[in-house]
Design a protein around this motif. Structure first.
Motif, PDB file in Angstrom:
ATOM      1  N   THR A  11       0.831  -1.207   0.000  1.00 25.10           N
ATOM      2  CA  THR A  11       0.000   0.000   0.000  1.00 25.10           C
ATOM      3  C   THR A  11       0.869   1.261   0.000  1.00 25.10           C
ATOM      4  O   THR A  11       0.452   2.301  -0.494  1.00 25.10           O
ATOM      5  N   GLY A  14       1.401   1.834  -3.476  1.00 25.68           N
ATOM      6  CA  GLY A  14       0.197   1.392  -4.186  1.00 25.68           C
ATOM      7  C   GLY A  14      -0.272   2.299  -5.310  1.00 25.68           C
ATOM      8  O   GLY A  14      -1.003   1.864  -6.200  1.00 25.68           O
ATOM      9  N   SER A  44       0.187  -2.645  -4.204  1.00 18.51           N
ATOM     10  CA  SER A  44      -0.831  -3.476  -3.553  1.00 18.51           C
ATOM     11  C   SER A  44      -1.782  -4.090  -4.570  1.00 18.51           C
ATOM     12  O   SER A  44      -2.185  -3.454  -5.542  1.00 18.51           O
TER      13      SER A  44
END
Ligand code: ASP
Ligand code: MG
Length: 423
Positions: A11, A14, A44
């Motif tokens: 993330t 991401g 991600s």
């Protein structure tokens, strides 16, 4: 001047926005005078996407080809982060670029390029050695190595991967090889919590926790760090700092037990729940030496991690062996057990129970305090939760329960051991 390994999870890289944030963060860290080494995960969702593609072809994809495929997400992230660092460095006037010169601050590197050597257990490979010469050369030139996590190369030059979440392990192994002063693990939560905040709204961030407790929590399903990374950190005493790349506050420090004050040696420091558990019971096995060795030998040769094991001889004199495995391994385990029945134990009955959860309490303080386990059983009983299997270690008690009751169990234990209060 310190040497800091900074690992950014999926993330944290991401989106292009997040990647530009990482670039600024790394350059700011370098500007404070430290040597910075980055390790990055795939953006991600990317590894899941690759896994899903592979499973459309073969649902049991433990192979060289599979690792070749799923290692590729990290290469994209390395490329983008490196581009972002150089672009930001140019903006800041750290480098001037023209057609002749290839000035750069980032040094993008895949696992095989720096010699992250692993064994050949595809999808679960272990790092055996890391050659640091390239990294030292890049650092001496004021560059920031940007290394692909999760991947290595075996003795035959095959690309290998380290298991899901393996970039954490890459980061710690690199930190150990470089004798780094700190290993920062950037993620999307601000640290390690007393339990999964999605399961219990009263979950609280832990300031400091021992490697041993963190290992238990990770092996119990706390996804914030891959367990091997914590084992490695403990072995080489690499201090870990689990923190958020979205919020620059202090996260959780994972340190050795002797650095924790007595106040921090609490009875129970965390409650974990691992929901994707399957229980397998093998009934009607002959009661003779070598049976367990054959069953678990076959499973371990397939690299299936077996958890709670219970062996019992019911009144009929035949042996029952029960154990749990992760849902991910269920398909493969079933195949191996069916083979075993066909070749060795023709009478064996395989009974499978899926959708179970293992809830556990963890704390170094319970080593010297009796009654912690019985309190756990009482709390579960009061919540009307049935226990199917129990297992304990020095600093952990785990109970296997119905998966649908996991949230209720976690809340009862968190409340009962007053984890919302301790600090
Ligand atoms: N990209 C890999 C995964 O999703 C490795 C990692 O993120 O640590 O499991
Ligand atoms: Mg991770």
């Amino acid at each position: 001047m310190a040497l800091i390994v900074q690992k950014f999870g999926g993330t944290s890289v991401g989106t292009i926005d997040r990647i530009q944030h990482v670039a600024r963060w790394a350059l700011d860290s370098q500007a404070r005078g430290d040597d910075i080494v980055l390790v990055v995960s795939a953006m991600s969702g990317e590894t899941n996407r690759l896994v899903a593609l592979a499973s459309q072809i073969n649902p049991i994809p433990f192979s060289r080809e599979y690792d070749m495929l799923i290692a590729s997400g990290e290469q994209i992230a390395v490329g983008l982060v490196s581009l972002a660092i150089n672009t930001e460095a140019e903006k800041r006037g750290i480098i001037q670029r023209n057609i002749q010169n290839r000035a750069a601050v980032a040094a993008p590197l895949l696992g095989h390029q720096i010699g992250i050597r692993t064994d050949s257990v595809f999808s679960k490979a272990r790092i055996q050695a890391i050659d640091t010469s390239t990294l030292h050369k890049e650092l001496a030139a004021q560059r920031i190595p940007v290394i692909a996590g999760f991947q290595g190369v075996d003795a035959e030059n095959n690309i290998t991967t380290l298991g899901r979440g393996g970039s954490d392990t890459s980061a710690v192994a690199i930190a150990a090889a470089l004798k780094a002063d700190d290993c920062e693990i950037y993620t999307d939560v601000d640290g390690v919590y007393t339990t999964d905040p999605r399961l219990c709204s009263k979950a609280r961030k832990i300031k400091r926790i021992s490697y041993e407790e963190m290992m238990e929590l990770s092996s119990l399903g706390a996804k914030v760090l891959q367990i091997r990374s914590v084992e490695l950190a403990a072995k080489y005493r690499i201090p870990l700092h689990v923190r958020s790349s979205f919020n620059p506050v202090e996260g959780t420090r994972v340190v050795s037990q002797d650095l924790l004050g007595s106040m921090e040696q609490v009875l129970v420091s965390g409650v974990a729940a691992d929901t994707a558990q399957v229980k397998l019971s093998l009934q009607n096995l002959p009661e003779q030496p070598g049976v367990a060795a054959k069953v678990f030998g076959a499973l371990s040769r397939a690299s299936i991690v077996v958890d709670i094991i219970v062996q019992d001889v019911p009144s009929n004199g035949l042996l029952t062996v029960s154990f749990t495995i992760g849902q991910n391994d269920a398909l493969l385990a079933r195949k191996i057990l069916q083979e075993l029945r066909a070749t060795q134990f023709s009478e064996m009955r395989i009974v499978e129970e899926a959708d179970l959860a293992k809830v556990s309490i963890v704390g170094v303080g319970m080593q010297n305090h009796p009654g912690v386990a019985s309190k756990m059983f009482s709390l579960l009983a009061e919540a009307g939760i049935n226990i199917k299997l129990i297992t304990t270690s020095e600093i952990k008690v785990s109970c296997l329960i119905d998966g649908k009751q996991a949230k209720k169990a976690v809340e009862a234990l968190h409340e009962g051991f007053q984890l919302h209060l301790t600090e």
